[in-house]
Design an enzyme around this catalytic site. Structure first.
Site, short mmCIF file in Angstrom:
data_model
loop_
_atom_site.label_atom_id
_atom_site.label_comp_id
_atom_site.label_asym_id
_atom_site.label_seq_id
_atom_site.Cartn_x
_atom_site.Cartn_y
_atom_site.Cartn_z
N CYS A 165 0.19 -0.87 -0.44
CA CYS A 165 0.02 0.26 0.40
C CYS A 165 1.02 1.10 0.10
O CYS A 165 0.73 2.41 0.17
CB CYS A 165 -1.02 -0.01 1.24
SG CYS A 165 -1.85 -1.62 1.25
N HIS A 305 -2.04 7.90 6.04
CA HIS A 305 -2.48 6.59 5.70
C HIS A 305 -3.93 6.58 5.65
O HIS A 305 -5.23 5.56 5.06
CB HIS A 305 -2.07 5.35 5.77
CG HIS A 305 -1.39 4.28 5.21
ND1 HIS A 305 -2.01 4.31 4.17
CD2 HIS A 305 -1.56 3.33 6.14
CE1 HIS A 305 -2.12 2.95 3.53
NE2 HIS A 305 -1.69 2.19 4.73
N GLU A 316 -0.71 4.89 13.53
CA GLU A 316 -0.19 6.09 12.92
C GLU A 316 -0.40 7.03 14.30
O GLU A 316 0.12 8.43 13.86
CB GLU A 316 -1.31 5.93 11.79
CG GLU A 316 -0.59 7.74 11.19
CD GLU A 316 -1.09 7.76 9.34
OE1 GLU A 316 -1.03 7.70 8.90
OE2 GLU A 316 -2.21 7.05 9.12
N LYS A 337 -9.07 8.08 2.79
CA LYS A 337 -9.73 6.63 2.93
C LYS A 337 -11.42 7.18 2.79
O LYS A 337 -11.81 5.79 2.59
CB LYS A 337 -8.65 5.68 3.45
CG LYS A 337 -7.42 5.51 2.75
CD LYS A 337 -6.45 4.38 3.22
CE LYS A 337 -5.52 4.03 2.77
NZ LYS A 337 -4.06 5.16 2.78
N HIS A 342 -9.36 2.14 -0.15
CA HIS A 342 -8.28 1.58 0.00
C HIS A 342 -7.59 1.14 -1.42
O HIS A 342 -8.07 0.21 -1.89
CB HIS A 342 -7.84 0.88 1.16
CG HIS A 342 -6.08 0.66 1.01
ND1 HIS A 342 -5.49 1.33 0.94
CD2 HIS A 342 -5.26 0.30 2.64
CE1 HIS A 342 -4.70 0.83 1.15
NE2 HIS A 342 -4.07 0.32 2.28
N PHE A 403 1.43 -3.58 4.08
CA PHE A 403 1.92 -5.24 4.38
C PHE A 403 3.57 -4.99 4.23
O PHE A 403 3.79 -4.34 3.11
CB PHE A 403 1.12 -5.69 3.77
CG PHE A 403 -0.53 -6.19 3.62
CD1 PHE A 403 -0.95 -5.33 5.14
CD2 PHE A 403 -0.97 -6.87 3.86
CE1 PHE A 403 -2.10 -5.04 5.27
CE2 PHE A 403 -2.22 -6.69 4.06
CZ PHE A 403 -3.55 -6.39 4.82
#
Length: 415
Positions: A165, A305, A316, A337, A342, A403
């Site tokens: 991502c 994010h 985060e 998002k 996403h 990831f």
């Protein structure tokens, strides 16, 4: 720093769940428009999750020859369409460029997963002799960058980044450095993804990564909210044209912003979960600011994010506090998002575009669906809940984490 060339953004292009163009995207962001809806691209009867962020009303033949459409995966369609808009927006006459001084660096976390799945289905049902000769060129993640290069005769640096991502953000950082360090004058960069396919959806469901709010898809992506339960799988592309500043200025280009720094770190912790203390993400932000020559107090806004996962949003927030100290309480933060879901490897591209538009137009979009902020879990910062703000920002960060523990933060500034 003074000897390094400055890198600016002169063109933007996107297709995503709320828009088929950049002006439509900006309008949707400020309006707090959600692009999440029941899925139509596949039969979801037997799937636990039945919604996502599809690109709606998209016709690839408006920007790509029909013959080529058949030879390309959907993620390539998105990339070529967004690149066409970005290049047109930049005002560049690509035919007059030195082709070896212009290149393409794109990100994609998965590439042509739908084509791969279809190829395996044909192989199992009909045998190897019936597999399409286009399976490999359609599925490989670098096909988007390759096809953009071919279409526009861009013969300079040409690579593809696949860091889940954070792919598009890493691609933008790499492209910025190609220009900054003198290897190119113009770069097309960003990311594209089209993972809404049976195996993609099933895989993320089995990871327990996705929201299961089938009863209310529009409100399923709710970063930093107490009721968040996972991210929403989406698709699309975000492509930017990067250019050396003096060159852009000399030709009278519209300059959206400058890319001033990029921080890259790893969590070295877990294949899917973020490091719980946010240290890797924080260091990425610190590195981006250091490369830009900024102090934390210089930054007004962070595009988070912000995936809407229970662990990710907390980590985060800890990272922001770690990177900014007392200034964290003064920052504006929002998650793109929350509106579009996403887009995996394309996220950093569409979110960098949101930042560029904020810097150019003096507004920041909201985090929608933030009705019950998760203060108990430490999510106690200013996430711009539900309503856009008309406010001038001059220095921003855009965060992308993937990831595998990949962290990337981009530093962008008004010019």
């Amino acid at each position: 720093m003074s000897s390094r060339r400055r890198v600016v953004v002169t063109g933007l292009g996107t297709v995503n769940p709320i828009a088929l163009s950049v002006p439509e995207y900006w309008q949707g962001l400020l309006a707090g428009k959600s692009g999440i809806a029941p899925l139509t691209l596949l039969d979801v009867t037997h799937f636990k999750v039945k919604f996502g962020g599809e690109v709606k009303g998209y016709d690839p033949t408006k920007t790509i020859e029909p013959r080529e459409v058949r030879r390309l995966d959907r993620f390539c369609h998105f990339a070529l369409t967004a690149a066409a808009e970005a290049i047109a927006d930049s005002g560049l006459d690509v035919g007059k460029l030195d082709p070896f001084r212009a290149g393409v660096i794109l990100g994609s976390g998965i590439g042509g997963i739908a084509e791969f799945e279809e190829g395996v289905t044909v192989l199992n049902a009909k045998g190897p002799g019936r597999v399409s000769p286009f399976v490999i060129p359609k599925m490989i993640a670098n096909s988007a960058a390759g096809n953009i290069s071919i279409k526009y005769n861009l013969r300079g640096p040409n690579t593809t980044v696949s860091t889940a991502c954070s792919s598009a953000a890493h691609a933008l950082g790499d492209a910025m450095r190609q220009i900054r360090d003198g290897f190119a004058d113009v770069m097309v960069s960003g990311g594209s993804e089209a993972a809404i396919a049976p195996i993609g959806l099933a895989g993320f469901i089995q990871c327990k990564a996705l929201s299961e709010n089938n009863a209310d898809p529009t409100h399923a992506s709710r970063p930093f909210d107490k009721n968040r339960d996972g991210f929403v799988l989406s698709e699309g592309a975000g492509i930017l044209v990067l250019e050396e500043y003096e060159r852009a200025k000399a030709r009278g280009a519209t300059i959206y912003c400058e890319i001033c720094g990029c921080g890259n770190t790893a969590d070295a912790f877990h294949i899917t979960a973020p490091h719980e203390d946010g240290s890797g993400a924080a260091e990425a932000m610190v590195q981006a600011m250091k490369e830009a020559g900024w102090n934390p107090a210089d930054v007004q806004y962070v595009n988070a994010h912000g995936t809407s996962t229970p662990l990710g949003d907390v980590a985060e927030t800890k990272a922001v506090k770690r990177a900014f100290g007392d200034h964290a309480k003064k920052l504006m933060i929002s998650s793109t998002k929350s509106l579009i879901g996403h887009l995996l490897g394309a996220s950093g591209g569409v979110e960098a575009i949101a930042c560029a538009l904020s810097l150019k137009h003096g507004a920041v979009h909201p985090t929608i669906n933030l009705d019950n902020q998760d203060v108990d879990a430490g999510c106690d910062l200013d996430y711009i809940p539900n309503t856009a703000r008309q406010v001038r920002v001059s220095k921003v960060l855009s965060n992308s984490f993937g990831f595998g523990g990949h962290n990337c933060s981009l530093a962008l500034a008004a010019v």
